[in-house]
Motif scaffolding. Structure first.
Motif, PDB file in Angstrom:
ATOM      1  N   ILE A  99      35.884  26.552  39.783  1.00 42.97           N
ATOM      2  CA  ILE A  99      37.164  26.856  39.155  1.00 42.97           C
ATOM      3  C   ILE A  99      37.231  28.279  38.618  1.00 42.97           C
ATOM      4  O   ILE A  99      38.236  28.958  38.786  1.00 42.97           O
ATOM      5  N   ALA A 100      36.163  28.742  37.978  1.00 48.37           N
ATOM      6  CA  ALA A 100      36.190  30.068  37.361  1.00 48.37           C
ATOM      7  C   ALA A 100      36.586  31.177  38.339  1.00 48.37           C
ATOM      8  O   ALA A 100      37.471  31.970  38.030  1.00 48.37           O
ATOM      9  N   PRO A 101      35.984  31.265  39.534  1.00 48.11           N
ATOM     10  CA  PRO A 101      36.402  32.332  40.446  1.00 48.11           C
ATOM     11  C   PRO A 101      37.848  32.197  40.930  1.00 48.11           C
ATOM     12  O   PRO A 101      38.474  33.184  41.284  1.00 48.11           O
ATOM     13  N   GLU A 102      38.369  30.995  40.900  1.00 44.89           N
ATOM     14  CA  GLU A 102      39.738  30.791  41.371  1.00 44.89           C
ATOM     15  C   GLU A 102      40.789  31.193  40.338  1.00 44.89           C
ATOM     16  O   GLU A 102      41.885  31.620  40.701  1.00 44.89           O
ATOM     17  N   ILE A 103      40.470  31.052  39.060  1.00 46.03           N
ATOM     18  CA  ILE A 103      41.493  31.304  38.045  1.00 46.03           C
ATOM     19  C   ILE A 103      41.408  32.700  37.429  1.00 46.03           C
ATOM     20  O   ILE A 103      42.321  33.123  36.738  1.00 46.03           O
ATOM     21  N   LEU A 104      40.325  33.424  37.711  1.00 44.21           N
ATOM     22  CA  LEU A 104      40.162  34.748  37.132  1.00 44.21           C
ATOM     23  C   LEU A 104      40.815  35.806  38.012  1.00 44.21           C
ATOM     24  O   LEU A 104      40.747  35.730  39.235  1.00 44.21           O
ATOM     25  N   PRO A 105      41.435  36.806  37.402  1.00 46.82           N
ATOM     26  CA  PRO A 105      42.011  37.882  38.209  1.00 46.82           C
ATOM     27  C   PRO A 105      40.911  38.711  38.884  1.00 46.82           C
ATOM     28  O   PRO A 105      39.780  38.772  38.408  1.00 46.82           O
ATOM     29  N   LEU A 106      41.257  39.336  39.992  1.00 51.44           N
ATOM     30  CA  LEU A 106      40.276  40.097  40.764  1.00 51.44           C
ATOM     31  C   LEU A 106      39.622  41.215  39.959  1.00 51.44           C
ATOM     32  O   LEU A 106      38.462  41.535  40.166  1.00 51.44           O
ATOM     33  N   SER A 107      40.360  41.797  39.030  1.00 55.38           N
ATOM     34  CA  SER A 107      39.828  42.934  38.282  1.00 55.38           C
ATOM     35  C   SER A 107      38.649  42.572  37.387  1.00 55.38           C
ATOM     36  O   SER A 107      37.824  43.422  37.081  1.00 55.38           O
ATOM     37  N   VAL A 108      38.550  41.302  36.963  1.00 47.45           N
ATOM     38  CA  VAL A 108      37.461  40.879  36.087  1.00 47.45           C
ATOM     39  C   VAL A 108      36.631  39.740  36.671  1.00 47.45           C
ATOM     40  O   VAL A 108      35.764  39.202  36.000  1.00 47.45           O
ATOM     41  N   ARG A 109      36.880  39.377  37.897  1.00 40.91           N
ATOM     42  CA  ARG A 109      36.239  38.205  38.484  1.00 40.91           C
ATOM     43  C   ARG A 109      34.715  38.313  38.500  1.00 40.91           C
ATOM     44  O   ARG A 109      34.014  37.383  38.116  1.00 40.91           O
ATOM     45  N   GLY A 110      34.168  39.428  38.927  1.00 35.48           N
ATOM     46  CA  GLY A 110      32.718  39.588  39.005  1.00 35.48           C
ATOM     47  C   GLY A 110      32.040  39.495  37.647  1.00 35.48           C
ATOM     48  O   GLY A 110      31.164  38.648  37.444  1.00 35.48           O
ATOM     49  N   PRO A 111      32.427  40.350  36.691  1.00 34.51           N
ATOM     50  CA  PRO A 111      31.785  40.274  35.376  1.00 34.51           C
ATOM     51  C   PRO A 111      32.030  38.945  34.653  1.00 34.51           C
ATOM     52  O   PRO A 111      31.135  38.422  33.999  1.00 34.51           O
ATOM     53  N   ALA A 112      33.216  38.389  34.772  1.00 34.98           N
ATOM     54  CA  ALA A 112      33.521  37.136  34.079  1.00 34.98           C
ATOM     55  C   ALA A 112      32.743  35.966  34.678  1.00 34.98           C
ATOM     56  O   ALA A 112      32.250  35.101  33.950  1.00 34.98           O
TER      57      ALA A 112
END
Length: 58
Positions: free
Chosen positions: A8-21
């Motif tokens: 779920i986390a990679p799907e709901i996070l915006p691309l700009s913060v996806r890696g670090p988040a």
């Protein structure tokens, strides 16, 4: 529960913060796994199995 981080986390996070988040979420899961592994046996010895795995507070 841990599959939530991976699915779920990679799907709901915006691309700009996806890696670090996603990295932060993974680190958090590993830290809680370590905490549980480090304290499980002493908690079972102190409270017993039923007290350790009970959902109701004593």
């Amino acid at each position: 529960m841990q599959s939530v981080v991976w699915l779920i986390a990679p799907e709901i996070l915006p691309l700009s913060v996806r890696g670090p988040a996603t990295s932060l979420a993974t680190l958090t899961v590993w830290e809680f796994d370590l905490l549980i592994a480090a304290t499980a046996l002493s908690t079972i010895n102190a409270l017993g199995r039923s007290g350790t795995f009970s959902c109701t507070p004593r």
